[in-house]
Motif scaffolding. Structure first.
Motif, PDB file in Angstrom:
ATOM      1  N   ALA A 130       0.931  -1.063   0.096  1.00 36.72           N
ATOM      2  CA  ALA A 130       0.021  -0.060   0.157  1.00 36.72           C
ATOM      3  C   ALA A 130       0.767   1.384  -0.081  1.00 36.72           C
ATOM      4  CB  ALA A 130      -0.942   0.049   1.117  1.00 36.72           C
ATOM      5  N   PHE A 131       2.200   1.206   0.026  1.00 36.76           N
ATOM      6  CA  PHE A 131       2.974   2.396   0.085  1.00 36.76           C
ATOM      7  C   PHE A 131       3.357   2.836  -1.358  1.00 36.76           C
ATOM      8  CE2 PHE A 131       7.367   4.304   0.755  1.00 36.76           C
ATOM      9  CZ  PHE A 131       6.863   5.366   1.724  1.00 36.76           C
ATOM     10  N   ASN A 132       2.814   3.927  -1.741  1.00 36.39           N
ATOM     11  CA  ASN A 132       2.789   4.535  -3.031  1.00 36.39           C
ATOM     12  C   ASN A 132       2.964   6.016  -3.044  1.00 36.39           C
ATOM     13  OD1 ASN A 132       3.102   4.217  -5.910  1.00 36.39           O
ATOM     14  ND2 ASN A 132       0.734   3.853  -6.370  1.00 36.39           N
ATOM     15  N   PRO A 133       4.235   6.254  -2.702  1.00 40.15           N
ATOM     16  CA  PRO A 133       4.282   7.980  -2.706  1.00 40.15           C
ATOM     17  C   PRO A 133       4.346   8.688  -3.840  1.00 40.15           C
ATOM     18  CG  PRO A 133       6.432   6.861  -1.965  1.00 40.15           C
ATOM     19  CD  PRO A 133       5.387   5.541  -2.135  1.00 40.15           C
ATOM     20  N   THR A 134       3.355   8.670  -4.557  1.00 41.27           N
ATOM     21  CA  THR A 134       3.476   9.335  -5.965  1.00 41.27           C
ATOM     22  C   THR A 134       3.760  10.759  -5.882  1.00 41.27           C
ATOM     23  OG1 THR A 134       1.065   9.445  -6.096  1.00 41.27           O
ATOM     24  CG2 THR A 134       2.086   7.429  -6.823  1.00 41.27           C
ATOM     25  N   GLN A 135       3.439  11.395  -4.904  1.00 40.71           N
ATOM     26  CA  GLN A 135       3.629  12.859  -4.556  1.00 40.71           C
ATOM     27  C   GLN A 135       5.051  13.203  -4.217  1.00 40.71           C
ATOM     28  OE1 GLN A 135       0.317  14.994  -3.147  1.00 40.71           O
ATOM     29  NE2 GLN A 135      -1.098  13.559  -3.970  1.00 40.71           N
ATOM     30  N   PHE A 136       5.909  12.106  -3.941  1.00 41.31           N
ATOM     31  CA  PHE A 136       7.381  12.353  -3.468  1.00 41.31           C
ATOM     32  C   PHE A 136       7.872  13.209  -4.682  1.00 41.31           C
ATOM     33  CE2 PHE A 136      11.771  11.072  -3.964  1.00 41.31           C
ATOM     34  CZ  PHE A 136      12.358  11.791  -2.865  1.00 41.31           C
ATOM     35  N   ASP A 137       8.574  14.150  -4.078  1.00 36.49           N
ATOM     36  CA  ASP A 137       9.157  15.258  -4.941  1.00 36.49           C
ATOM     37  C   ASP A 137      10.528  15.595  -4.331  1.00 36.49           C
ATOM     38  OD1 ASP A 137      10.070  17.393  -6.566  1.00 36.49           O
ATOM     39  OD2 ASP A 137       8.168  18.196  -6.790  1.00 36.49           O
ATOM     40  N   ALA A 138      11.596  14.929  -4.850  1.00 36.99           N
ATOM     41  CA  ALA A 138      12.741  15.165  -4.209  1.00 36.99           C
ATOM     42  C   ALA A 138      13.600  16.564  -4.430  1.00 36.99           C
ATOM     43  CB  ALA A 138      13.947  14.325  -4.768  1.00 36.99           C
ATOM     44  N   ALA A 139      13.191  17.120  -5.511  1.00 34.66           N
ATOM     45  CA  ALA A 139      13.635  18.707  -5.824  1.00 34.66           C
ATOM     46  C   ALA A 139      12.789  19.587  -4.850  1.00 34.66           C
ATOM     47  CB  ALA A 139      13.274  19.031  -7.112  1.00 34.66           C
TER      48      ALA A 139
END
Length: 179
Positions: free
Chosen positions: A43-52
């Motif tokens: 269930a771990f799906n961090p699609t909004q992760f934005d390294a920048a």
């Protein structure tokens, strides 16, 4: 000396435990059996992760470094580990190496990257004796070969130190548990 002079950085505790919204010790605090906890990565799906965005935020605030969880006490690797499939690439729908993305962005923006890494592993079959934490977690080993575990841990640390460019350092935690 550099670290003492830097003084200000971002410390990010983030992993599959974040799904439950009850802190990184949730597996221990709720005594979640290993077989049940192992369902979380699906269930771990961090699609909004934005390294920048994360690195820009740290830099704009005047921070000099970022420390992020590579592996917490639950044993889940937030990178593409070759010595275990219990990682973000092999067990999540996200299938991306967040540490690689963060490392590249830190290098681009001139922020040092540190990894938080736990010696303790509530899931690994060779982490034995079990120590003072995680005793109520069903499925923990009743025996094991701690030297085999150390080989496993060393191999994962070698991955972190060789696959992500210059690393500022590693923040180790959990050694207190193995007494």
């Amino acid at each position: 000396r550099w670290f003492q002079d830097a003084k200000f950085g971002m410390f990010i505790h983030w992993g599959v435990y974040s799904i439950l919204g009850d802190g990184e010790w949730v597996m221990n605090n709720r005594n979640i059996p290993i077989k049940d906890y192992e369902k979380l990565p699906g269930a771990f799906n961090p699609t909004q992760f934005d390294a920048a965005e994360w690195v820009s935020l740290a830099k704009a605030a005047g921070m000099k470094y970022i420390t992020i969880t590579s592996k917490h006490h639950d044993g889940f690797a937030m990178w593409d580990s070759k010595v275990s499939d219990y990682d973000i690439i092999d067990r999540t729908p996200y299938k991306k190496d967040v540490l690689k993305m963060l490392a590249a962005e830190c290098q681009k923006q001139g922020i040092k990257l540190f990894f938080y890494h736990s010696h303790l592993d509530w899931r690994h079959p060779d982490y034995f004796p079990t120590g003072s934490s995680g005793r109520g977690i069903a499925g923990r080993p009743t025996n094991g070969d701690f030297n085999k575990y150390l080989d496993y841990m060393d191999a994962q640390i070698a991955e972190l130190l060789t696959n992500y460019g210059p690393i500022g350092g590693i923040w180790f935690d959990g050694w207190w548990d193995h007494k």
